[in-house]
Design a protein around this motif. Structure first.
Motif, PDB file in Angstrom:
ATOM      1  N   ILE A  11       0.845  -1.199   0.000  1.00  0.00           N
ATOM      2  CA  ILE A  11       0.000   0.000   0.000  1.00  0.00           C
ATOM      3  C   ILE A  11       0.880   1.248   0.000  1.00  0.00           C
ATOM      4  N   GLN A  12       1.944   1.248   0.804  1.00  0.00           N
ATOM      5  CA  GLN A  12       2.811   2.425   0.898  1.00  0.00           C
ATOM      6  C   GLN A  12       3.509   2.724  -0.429  1.00  0.00           C
ATOM      7  N   ARG A  14       2.307   2.719  -3.288  1.00  0.00           N
ATOM      8  CA  ARG A  14       1.385   3.503  -4.132  1.00  0.00           C
ATOM      9  C   ARG A  14       1.185   4.921  -3.613  1.00  0.00           C
ATOM     10  N   CYS A  15       1.692   5.192  -2.418  1.00  0.00           N
ATOM     11  CA  CYS A  15       1.421   6.448  -1.745  1.00  0.00           C
ATOM     12  C   CYS A  15       2.178   7.620  -2.375  1.00  0.00           C
ATOM     13  N   GLN A  18       5.969  10.093   0.937  1.00  0.00           N
ATOM     14  CA  GLN A  18       6.902   9.100   1.457  1.00  0.00           C
ATOM     15  C   GLN A  18       7.778   9.741   2.534  1.00  0.00           C
ATOM     16  N   ASP A  49      -6.386  -4.691   1.668  1.00  0.00           N
ATOM     17  CA  ASP A  49      -6.125  -3.619   0.709  1.00  0.00           C
ATOM     18  C   ASP A  49      -7.466  -3.198   0.111  1.00  0.00           C
ATOM     19  N   GLU A  54      -3.961   3.955   0.209  1.00  0.00           N
ATOM     20  CA  GLU A  54      -2.723   4.736   0.329  1.00  0.00           C
ATOM     21  C   GLU A  54      -2.968   6.134   0.906  1.00  0.00           C
ATOM     22  N   ILE A  57      -2.801   5.989   5.030  1.00  0.00           N
ATOM     23  CA  ILE A  57      -1.573   5.764   5.800  1.00  0.00           C
ATOM     24  C   ILE A  57      -1.379   6.991   6.674  1.00  0.00           C
TER      25      ILE A  57
END
Length: 81
Positions: A11-12, A14-15, A18, A49, A54, A57
């Motif tokens: 998932i991270q 796609r974020c 960062q 998911d 994303e 988070i």
């Protein structure tokens, strides 16, 4: 199907935000506060998911004005270039 840390990392990836990025928070308590994204909050976890995960988070952020660290969702953060 991914679980635990593997799911979180997937998932991270796609974020749009960062760790290491400079951001501006638009959360009600910290509006327009400039901060450095330090890490994913230890309390952030996913059991599955889903579309848009994303944006949910939440990151530990260190503000530049000397105020205490804060945690905020990606959906409340805007990258500053």
């Amino acid at each position: 199907m991914l679980h635990g840390k593997e799911l979180h990392k997937s998932i991270q990836k796609r974020c749009r935000i960062q760790p290491g990025m400079l951001v501006k928070s638009s959360h009600a308590d910290v509006i327009d506060k400039l901060a450095l994204v330090v890490s994913v909050s230890p309390a952030c976890s996913f059991d599955r998911d889903y579309e848009g995960a994303e944006e949910h988070i939440f990151y530990m952020c260190e503000p530049f004005d000397g105020t205490p660290s804060f945690v905020d969702y990606v959906c409340n953060l805007e990258q500053v270039s």
